[in-house]
Motif scaffolding. Sequence first.
Motif, PDB file in Angstrom:
ATOM      1  N   LEU A 192      -8.803  12.150  11.855  1.00  0.00           N
ATOM      2  CA  LEU A 192      -8.394  10.840  11.753  1.00  0.00           C
ATOM      3  C   LEU A 192      -7.949  10.512  10.357  1.00  0.00           C
ATOM      4  CD1 LEU A 192      -7.628   8.386  13.630  1.00  0.00           C
ATOM      5  CD2 LEU A 192      -9.830   7.512  12.958  1.00  0.00           C
ATOM      6  N   GLU A 193      -6.587  10.442  10.043  1.00  0.00           N
ATOM      7  CA  GLU A 193      -6.295   9.895   8.444  1.00  0.00           C
ATOM      8  C   GLU A 193      -6.008   8.675   8.844  1.00  0.00           C
ATOM      9  OE1 GLU A 193      -3.240  12.452   6.517  1.00  0.00           O
ATOM     10  OE2 GLU A 193      -3.459  13.779   8.318  1.00  0.00           O
ATOM     11  N   ASP A 194      -6.666   7.670   7.939  1.00  0.00           N
ATOM     12  CA  ASP A 194      -6.244   6.100   7.822  1.00  0.00           C
ATOM     13  C   ASP A 194      -5.228   5.885   7.085  1.00  0.00           C
ATOM     14  OD1 ASP A 194      -6.385   3.162   8.048  1.00  0.00           O
ATOM     15  OD2 ASP A 194      -8.688   3.171   7.557  1.00  0.00           O
ATOM     16  N   MET A 213       0.922  -1.400   0.063  1.00  0.00           N
ATOM     17  CA  MET A 213       0.098   0.105  -0.067  1.00  0.00           C
ATOM     18  C   MET A 213       0.841   1.478  -0.043  1.00  0.00           C
ATOM     19  SD  MET A 213      -3.069   0.512   0.141  1.00  0.00           S
ATOM     20  CE  MET A 213      -3.650   2.112  -0.456  1.00  0.00           C
ATOM     21  N   PHE A 214       0.627   2.250  -0.966  1.00  0.00           N
ATOM     22  CA  PHE A 214       1.311   3.532  -1.076  1.00  0.00           C
ATOM     23  C   PHE A 214       0.363   4.402  -1.111  1.00  0.00           C
ATOM     24  CE2 PHE A 214       3.136   6.834  -3.781  1.00  0.00           C
ATOM     25  CZ  PHE A 214       4.102   7.231  -2.957  1.00  0.00           C
ATOM     26  N   PRO A 232      -2.605   1.801  11.196  1.00  0.00           N
ATOM     27  CA  PRO A 232      -1.920   3.035  11.369  1.00  0.00           C
ATOM     28  C   PRO A 232      -2.696   4.179  11.018  1.00  0.00           C
ATOM     29  CG  PRO A 232      -1.375   2.097   9.655  1.00  0.00           C
ATOM     30  CD  PRO A 232      -2.353   1.319  10.106  1.00  0.00           C
ATOM     31  N   PHE A 233      -2.721   5.278  11.779  1.00  0.00           N
ATOM     32  CA  PHE A 233      -3.321   6.518  11.747  1.00  0.00           C
ATOM     33  C   PHE A 233      -2.605   7.831  12.128  1.00  0.00           C
ATOM     34  CE2 PHE A 233      -6.328   3.439  13.466  1.00  0.00           C
ATOM     35  CZ  PHE A 233      -7.250   3.563  12.518  1.00  0.00           C
ATOM     36  N   ARG A 264      -4.986  10.808   1.146  1.00  0.00           N
ATOM     37  CA  ARG A 264      -5.479   9.710   2.141  1.00  0.00           C
ATOM     38  C   ARG A 264      -6.814  10.230   2.389  1.00  0.00           C
ATOM     39  NH1 ARG A 264       0.114   9.395   3.881  1.00  0.00           N
ATOM     40  NH2 ARG A 264      -0.050  11.656   4.865  1.00  0.00           N
ATOM     41  N   GLN A 265      -7.868   9.453   3.036  1.00  0.00           N
ATOM     42  CA  GLN A 265      -9.106   9.441   3.356  1.00  0.00           C
ATOM     43  C   GLN A 265      -8.795  10.003   4.853  1.00  0.00           C
ATOM     44  OE1 GLN A 265     -11.290   5.915   3.396  1.00  0.00           O
ATOM     45  NE2 GLN A 265     -12.945   6.740   4.809  1.00  0.00           N
TER      46      GLN A 265
END
Length: 159
Positions: free
Chosen positions: A58-60, A41-42, A72-73, A48-49
């Motif tokens: 919150l960035e997942d 995953m890149f 990771p967040f 990011r969402q």
Amino acid sequence: LSLIENGKTSPSVSTLQQIASALEMPITAFFEPQVPLQAVMFQKAGMRQVEGFAHGMLEDLKVGFSRPGLEPFVVTLQPQAHSGEVPIVHTGLEFVYCLEGKLGYEVDGQDFMLEAGDSLIFEARLPHRWHNAEQTPSRSLLVLCHADEHDHPDESHFC
């Protein structure tokens, strides 16, 4: 179920809760975007969402990654935000790295104040709480590594 599958009816929240319970999954899974799972995953910065929750953003960092147990967040907490009076307990490990501001953690009765560059790792079975006692937002990298695939520590941290 066939009426729902064939698009002839929309399920109520109660029905979704019963289905989620039977499948041993969180009800939120019905509302998550369908992203194909990948072994690598890149994510480019800014792509990011990002979702808001009661205390910040919150960035997942793992959306679409196929390996369970790693969450990771990047967490941005509003000034004075906190996880509440009831300590959080879940399986596995928790790793926190403060990027900006100050972030307080209480873990098993011990207090830790993280500033930019500080990190904390602990067994998540220990009762813990977090707070931003400052008048400015804090940003941190949070990695939840749960040992039980049915455990969803993100839900207890960000409700």
